[in-house]
Design a protein around this motif. Sequence first.
Motif, short mmCIF file in Angstrom:
data_model
loop_
_atom_site.label_atom_id
_atom_site.label_comp_id
_atom_site.label_asym_id
_atom_site.label_seq_id
_atom_site.Cartn_x
_atom_site.Cartn_y
_atom_site.Cartn_z
N GLY A 71 0.82 -1.21 0.00
CA GLY A 71 0.00 0.00 0.00
C GLY A 71 0.85 1.26 0.00
O GLY A 71 0.50 2.26 -0.66
N GLN A 72 1.97 1.23 0.72
CA GLN A 72 2.84 2.40 0.79
C GLN A 72 3.45 2.72 -0.57
O GLN A 72 3.47 3.87 -1.02
N ILE A 73 3.93 1.70 -1.25
CA ILE A 73 4.56 1.93 -2.56
C ILE A 73 3.53 2.35 -3.59
O ILE A 73 3.81 3.19 -4.46
N GLN A 74 2.31 1.84 -3.49
CA GLN A 74 1.26 2.25 -4.42
C GLN A 74 0.97 3.75 -4.26
O GLN A 74 0.85 4.48 -5.25
N LEU A 75 0.89 4.23 -3.00
CA LEU A 75 0.64 5.65 -2.75
C LEU A 75 1.78 6.50 -3.31
O LEU A 75 1.56 7.55 -3.92
N GLU A 76 3.00 6.03 -3.10
CA GLU A 76 4.17 6.79 -3.55
C GLU A 76 4.21 6.87 -5.08
O GLU A 76 4.42 7.96 -5.64
N ASN A 77 3.99 5.75 -5.75
CA ASN A 77 4.06 5.74 -7.21
C ASN A 77 2.95 6.61 -7.82
O ASN A 77 3.17 7.29 -8.83
N GLU A 78 1.78 6.59 -7.22
CA GLU A 78 0.67 7.40 -7.72
C GLU A 78 0.97 8.89 -7.57
O GLU A 78 0.63 9.70 -8.43
N ALA A 79 1.62 9.26 -6.47
CA ALA A 79 1.90 10.67 -6.20
C ALA A 79 2.95 11.24 -7.14
O ALA A 79 2.98 12.45 -7.38
N LEU A 80 3.82 10.39 -7.66
CA LEU A 80 4.90 10.87 -8.53
C LEU A 80 4.37 11.59 -9.77
O LEU A 80 4.97 12.53 -10.27
N ASP A 81 3.23 11.13 -10.26
CA ASP A 81 2.67 11.73 -11.48
C ASP A 81 2.17 13.15 -11.25
O ASP A 81 2.01 13.91 -12.21
N LYS A 82 1.91 13.51 -10.00
CA LYS A 82 1.34 14.82 -9.70
C LYS A 82 2.30 15.74 -8.96
O LYS A 82 2.02 16.93 -8.81
N ALA A 83 3.41 15.19 -8.49
CA ALA A 83 4.35 16.00 -7.70
C ALA A 83 5.06 17.02 -8.58
O ALA A 83 5.25 16.81 -9.78
N LYS A 84 5.48 18.10 -7.96
CA LYS A 84 6.17 19.18 -8.65
C LYS A 84 7.61 19.25 -8.16
O LYS A 84 7.88 19.76 -7.08
N ASN A 85 8.54 18.70 -8.94
CA ASN A 85 9.98 18.74 -8.66
C ASN A 85 10.41 17.86 -7.48
O ASN A 85 11.42 17.19 -7.53
N ILE A 86 9.64 17.91 -6.37
CA ILE A 86 10.02 17.17 -5.16
C ILE A 86 8.81 16.40 -4.65
O ILE A 86 7.68 16.90 -4.71
N LEU A 87 9.04 15.21 -4.14
CA LEU A 87 8.00 14.44 -3.46
C LEU A 87 8.49 14.10 -2.07
O LEU A 87 9.57 13.55 -1.90
#
Length: 703
Positions: A71-87
């Motif tokens: 679940g943690q990696i799924q949240l992280e991978n999904e957020a990468l598409d929307k992050a701006k320069n830094i996550l």
Amino acid sequence: MEENLKQQPTEIIKIAFYGPESTGKTTLAKQLAAEFETLWVPEFAREYLQQKWNATRQNCEPEDIIPIANGQIQLENEALDKAKNILFCDTNLLVTKVFSDIYYGFCDPILVNAAQNHNYDLFFLTDIDVPWEKDDLRDKPNNRKETFAVFEQALKDNKKPYIILSGNKEERLNKAIEIIKDFNKSKKLGFNSHDFIEIYRRKISFENIEYQFQLVRNGLPKINLDRPAILNDGITALSREEAIYNATYFDEKKKNLKLKKFVPASGAATRMFKFLSEFVNDYKTDEETINAYINRKKDKNLALFLVAKEKFAFYNDVLKTAKTLVNDYDNSSKDVKDYAFIIAMLSPNHFNFAGKPKGILPFHKYENHIATAIEEHLNECIWYATSNEISDLHFTVSEEHQADFEAIVNEIKGKFESQNNTSISVKYSYQDKATDVVAVNLEGKPFRDENNNLVFRPGGHGSLINNLNNLNADIIFIKNIDNVIQNHIEDIALYKKALAGIVIKIQESIFNYLLLLESGLVLDENLNEIVVFLASKLNITAPEDFSKYTKESKIEHLQYILNRPIRVCGMVKNEGEPGGGPFWVRDTKGNAFLQIIEASQINDDQIKILEKATHFNPVDLVCATKNYQGQQFELTKYVDKNMGFIVEKNNNGKPLKAFELPGLWNGAMTNWLTVFVEVPLITFNPVKTVNDLLKPAHQSVNE
């Protein structure tokens, strides 16, 4: 299962928060995401386990670990598409792995592998110096230090780039913001995450690195020499009578002053024995005689050394060791004996002279003992840097050599104290690692060694301005470790004290003028007097349009010029020694001012000016580093960062370049108030090569 734990490839900078429970990870992730206008990834386990607790009143169990990781990696991978320069990632699989080890004593190998291989640009390890806050899921309020140690060790074991965040919420946030800004700068300069951590822990400024890289790529700004400083044009003559007068003035004032002697003594004596090391490396023992080598290399230094070696203070001790290196020494040839003598001197298994600092080497032979440079400096310190029966001596040393210095000082200090009824305080400091510089390759990119690590180099002699900045004294005497003498100590002390007397008189005038300028009672005639003082005593002329300034602007300008540290430099006539000297230099506005310039800084088109120089680099400096209010000047503010040196070296055969900071009395003191005074040649006795110890100043017995 392993497929679900894969990280999505990305160019986004990922920063992971990592640490025990209740250490502020979530708070920081939220704050930093807001600060940098990007996203943060929440902790999947918190919602997952809260729902489980609400439903069953059960905490985490071993079978929950992999679903939490997925679940943690799924949240992280999904957020990468929307992050701006830094996550910002509130947690990561290494946290999950460590918790599994702590709670259950084991961890699923699939999770172990994923935690080891997952990449984050930076880990923030959150410290336990915040209160533990209880909730439904937290159950480890005790043993927080032990838990923190386990977390940190996991970072070390897995070679993760991390920085510990400590302090209250505001301190942590501000620190993290600055670290992230520096990290962005470091990436633009070509550094990776591990480079960043190394530089950060050395406390090296990324602004300085960027500036130094520019200098290495583009070259240093040209120095515009106007003319050499000579007697009556930048250098003041000092008769013996005047020296006595100024020395007496110093003696009258010193009881109210804190004095200190500062001796740069860092580094090994490699250059002192360079020609002998070259001989050992190049001499063909089975093919030529030493005399043939001398002729082949035209090595006059080696010839002189061998002819006069009995005159060195270390001769007898080295000879004893040399005899143990050769079977039937007494019947061996002279070449064999001489070679053994040099090997005994240089070998790390024996005396290792080239690998030791100059300070601890045997310099002078007296009737009943051998004296090192350290001993001679202690003796000098008694003579001129003593006030109220207290003498303060400060050595800058390499950390690995401090114990050797202390051993010598502890052995001889008591003798000097009892003989002179004086207490001697000896302290040490190291060249600040924050002044180290990063080497670059010939393309101007960070240089890496065979292990892909950055190569750091000491920032040079000018780095010691930081050490000088940390001294608390009214008058500071500066003298290099190798500039000592075996005789004429009375003359040495006389001219040292004379320079100090000149400093004090100049400082008294400056302080009076600054107090007057501050008082609001200054008259036009007072301003004119100060202008004359600056020109006649400090070689500083007022701007051409100074007469057109308003009174307030005149006062402001004079305060700016006068309120600086002061140095009086003892200059000797140039007798052909290598190096630079005193010159008039023009700044970008066309103003001429006094400066000490090294020969390597001078362009070819100014060689004729260099050749007209009559005096050498300062052999002695006496400094006043407090202002008229009794406060210590921040000496680093008076450094000319445009001055320095580009050195070309090699590392395992690979060429590199590096910037070295301007010399201590070169660019590091450019913007000080400066006075050059001619002193006798007897005060200048450096030991640049071992053969210098054969000169009369180092040979006469005068115990």
